[in-house]
Design a protein around this motif. Structure first.
Motif, short mmCIF file in Angstrom:
data_model
loop_
_atom_site.label_atom_id
_atom_site.label_comp_id
_atom_site.label_asym_id
_atom_site.label_seq_id
_atom_site.Cartn_x
_atom_site.Cartn_y
_atom_site.Cartn_z
N LEU A 1 7.34 37.44 13.20
CA LEU A 1 5.88 37.45 13.08
C LEU A 1 5.41 37.58 11.63
O LEU A 1 4.20 37.61 11.37
CB LEU A 1 5.30 38.62 13.89
CG LEU A 1 5.50 38.53 15.41
CD1 LEU A 1 4.99 39.80 16.09
CD2 LEU A 1 4.79 37.30 15.97
N GLY A 2 6.37 37.65 10.70
CA GLY A 2 6.00 37.77 9.29
C GLY A 2 5.71 39.18 8.86
O GLY A 2 5.07 39.40 7.83
N HIS A 3 6.18 40.15 9.63
CA HIS A 3 5.97 41.55 9.29
C HIS A 3 7.28 42.16 8.78
O HIS A 3 8.36 41.59 8.96
CB HIS A 3 5.48 42.33 10.50
CG HIS A 3 4.16 41.87 11.01
ND1 HIS A 3 3.61 42.33 12.18
CD2 HIS A 3 3.26 40.98 10.50
CE1 HIS A 3 2.44 41.75 12.38
NE2 HIS A 3 2.21 40.92 11.37
N CYS A 4 7.15 43.30 8.17
CA CYS A 4 8.35 44.01 7.71
C CYS A 4 9.17 44.42 8.92
O CYS A 4 8.64 45.04 9.85
CB CYS A 4 7.94 45.23 6.89
SG CYS A 4 9.34 46.30 6.42
N PRO A 5 10.47 44.10 8.95
CA PRO A 5 11.28 44.47 10.12
C PRO A 5 11.48 45.97 10.27
O PRO A 5 11.87 46.43 11.34
CB PRO A 5 12.61 43.76 9.86
CG PRO A 5 12.66 43.57 8.38
CD PRO A 5 11.25 43.37 7.94
N SER B 1 4.56 37.29 3.03
CA SER B 1 5.63 36.50 2.39
C SER B 1 6.24 37.18 1.18
O SER B 1 6.97 36.55 0.41
CB SER B 1 5.11 35.12 1.97
OG SER B 1 4.62 34.42 3.10
N SER B 2 6.00 38.43 0.99
CA SER B 2 6.63 39.15 -0.12
C SER B 2 8.05 39.55 0.27
O SER B 2 8.33 39.81 1.44
CB SER B 2 5.81 40.40 -0.46
OG SER B 2 6.47 41.17 -1.45
N THR B 3 8.95 39.56 -0.70
CA THR B 3 10.33 39.93 -0.42
C THR B 3 10.52 41.44 -0.32
O THR B 3 11.53 41.91 0.19
CB THR B 3 11.26 39.39 -1.51
OG1 THR B 3 10.84 39.89 -2.78
CG2 THR B 3 11.23 37.86 -1.53
N ILE B 4 9.55 42.19 -0.84
CA ILE B 4 9.60 43.65 -0.77
C ILE B 4 8.33 44.13 -0.07
O ILE B 4 7.22 43.74 -0.43
CB ILE B 4 9.71 44.29 -2.16
CG1 ILE B 4 10.99 43.82 -2.86
CG2 ILE B 4 9.70 45.81 -2.05
CD1 ILE B 4 12.27 44.21 -2.16
N CYS C 1 6.66 50.18 2.81
CA CYS C 1 7.83 51.06 2.83
C CYS C 1 8.79 50.79 1.67
O CYS C 1 9.73 51.55 1.47
CB CYS C 1 8.58 50.93 4.15
SG CYS C 1 9.30 49.29 4.44
N GLY C 2 8.59 49.68 0.93
CA GLY C 2 9.41 49.40 -0.23
C GLY C 2 10.78 48.85 0.07
O GLY C 2 11.65 48.83 -0.80
N ARG C 3 11.00 48.37 1.29
CA ARG C 3 12.32 47.83 1.65
C ARG C 3 12.26 46.31 1.78
O ARG C 3 11.19 45.71 1.84
CB ARG C 3 12.80 48.47 2.96
CG ARG C 3 13.22 49.92 2.78
CD ARG C 3 13.71 50.54 4.06
NE ARG C 3 12.61 50.84 4.98
CZ ARG C 3 12.78 51.51 6.12
NH1 ARG C 3 13.98 51.94 6.47
NH2 ARG C 3 11.74 51.75 6.89
N ASP C 4 13.46 45.73 1.85
CA ASP C 4 13.58 44.28 1.92
C ASP C 4 12.95 43.77 3.22
O ASP C 4 13.17 44.33 4.30
CB ASP C 4 15.05 43.90 1.86
CG ASP C 4 15.25 42.40 1.64
OD1 ASP C 4 14.26 41.66 1.68
OD2 ASP C 4 16.41 41.99 1.45
N THR C 5 12.18 42.69 3.11
CA THR C 5 11.51 42.14 4.29
C THR C 5 12.31 41.02 4.95
O THR C 5 11.82 40.40 5.89
CB THR C 5 10.13 41.59 3.88
OG1 THR C 5 10.31 40.57 2.88
CG2 THR C 5 9.25 42.70 3.34
N ALA C 6 13.53 40.76 4.47
CA ALA C 6 14.35 39.71 5.09
C ALA C 6 14.71 40.11 6.52
O ALA C 6 14.89 41.29 6.84
CB ALA C 6 15.62 39.49 4.28
N ALA C 7 14.79 39.11 7.39
CA ALA C 7 15.12 39.37 8.79
C ALA C 7 16.53 39.94 8.90
O ALA C 7 17.47 39.43 8.27
CB ALA C 7 15.02 38.08 9.60
N PRO C 8 16.71 40.99 9.65
CA PRO C 8 18.06 41.57 9.79
C PRO C 8 18.96 40.66 10.60
O PRO C 8 18.50 39.82 11.39
CB PRO C 8 17.79 42.89 10.52
CG PRO C 8 16.54 42.64 11.29
CD PRO C 8 15.71 41.71 10.44
N ALA C 9 20.25 40.82 10.40
CA ALA C 9 21.23 40.04 11.17
C ALA C 9 21.21 40.50 12.62
O ALA C 9 20.91 41.66 12.92
CB ALA C 9 22.62 40.20 10.58
#
Length: 231
Positions: free
Chosen positions: A93-97, A105-108, A112-120
Motif C-alpha cells: 500500500l506504500g506504507h512503512c512495513p 516513496s521515501s526510502t527511510i 520511525c526512521g527505518r527502511d521502507t523496503a518491503a520485507p522478504a
C-alpha cells in the motif's frame, strides 16, 4: 542482515495468539502420539505394568513422531499472521512495513526512521523447528502417560470380566485404538495379549475371491484356544 530486516524477522506475535497456536499443535500431537502408544503397546504384546515394555513402547511411539514434523511451519503461524503478512500488506500500500506510516516513496520512514523496503516473505528457519520439538516432547510424555493408563485400565477390566466368568477361557479384543489385538485367559488363568505377529496363515482355508486372498484373508490364531468364547 540489516537491523530493519531483523526487526521483522525477530518480531513476536501476541502471547494470546501463541497460546492458541501452541495449544492446537499440542492437542493434535497428543492425540496422535497417545493413540500410537496404545497401538505400539498392543503390537509389543504382554499384559500388566512392565518397565521394559514401557521403554520399548515409548521408543516406538517417539519414532512415529516423524509423521508430525510437517506441522512445524505452523509453529510460526502467529508470526506469519501477525507480523509478516501485515508488513507485506503495508508495503504494497506504500506504507512503512514497520509502523504503517505513509512514507510517500521515501526510502527511510519519517515516522520511525527505518527502511521502507518491503520485507522478504516468511521462510522456514530454526525457530519453528525448536518450537515444534518442544511441543512434540511434551505431547509424547503426556500421550505415553495417558496411553499407558488407558491400556492398563482396559486390561484391568478384562481381568474383572474373566473373574466373573469363573474358570472358563475367555478372549476379547483390546479397546480402541488397539482393537486389532486380543487379550486371552486360559483355563489355568494365564493371561496373555496377542497382536498380528501371533497369527499365521491357514493353508486349509483360502477365500474364493482373489482380491480377498491378496489382502491376506484367511488367518488363524497360533494358540489353540478352542472353546474360548469371544466378546
Amino acid at each position: 542482515m540489516s537491523s530493519e530486516r531483523a526487526s521483522i524477522d525477530d518480531a513476536r506475535a501476541p502471547a494470546s495468539v501463541h497460546a492458541l497456536v501452541f495449544s492446537a499443535l499440542f492437542l493434535i500431537a497428543f492425540a496422535f502420539l497417545g493413540a500410537s502408544y496404545c497401538v505400539a503397546r498392543a503390537l509389543i504384546g504382554g499384559m500388566g505394568p512392565s518397565i521394559l515394555m514401557m521403554v520399548q513402547t515409548l521408543m516406538a511411539t517417539a519414532a512415529t513422531s516423524v509423521f508430525l514434523w510437517w506441522l512445524a511451519p505452523l509453529a510460526d503461524l502467529g508470526e506469519i499472521l501477525c507480523v509478516h503478512l501485515p508488513a507485506l500488506r503495508r508495503a504494497r500500500l506504500g506504507h512503512c512495513p514497520h509502523c504503517g506510516y505513509a512514507h510517500e516513496s521515501s526510502t527511510i520512514c519519517s515516522e520511525c526512521g527505518r527502511d521502507t523496503a518491503a520485507p522478504a516473505p516468511w521462510e522456514l528457519a530454526a525457530r519453528p523447528l525448536k518450537r515444534m520439538a518442544w511441543i512434540l516432547i511434551a505431547a509424547l510424555l503426556a500421550g505415553a502417560v495417558v496411553g499407558e493408563v488407558w491400556s492398563l485400565h482396559d486390561e484391568a477390566n478384562f481381568r474383572v470380566e474373566a473373574a466373573a466368568d469363573g474358570t472358563r477361557p475367555l478372549r476379547r479384543s483390546r479397546a480402541f485404538p488397539a482393537s486389532f489385538a486380543t487379550m486371552t485367559v486360559d483355563a489355568q488363568r494365564n493371561y496373555s495379549s496377542q497382536a498380528w505377529s501371533a497369527y499365521e496363515r491357514d493353508p486349509r482355508w483360502q477365500p474364493t475371491d482373489p482380491a480377498r486372498r491378496e489382502r491376506g484373508w484367511g488367518w488363524k490364531q497360533k494358540a489353540d484356544d478352542a472353546g474360548a468364547p469371544t466378546k
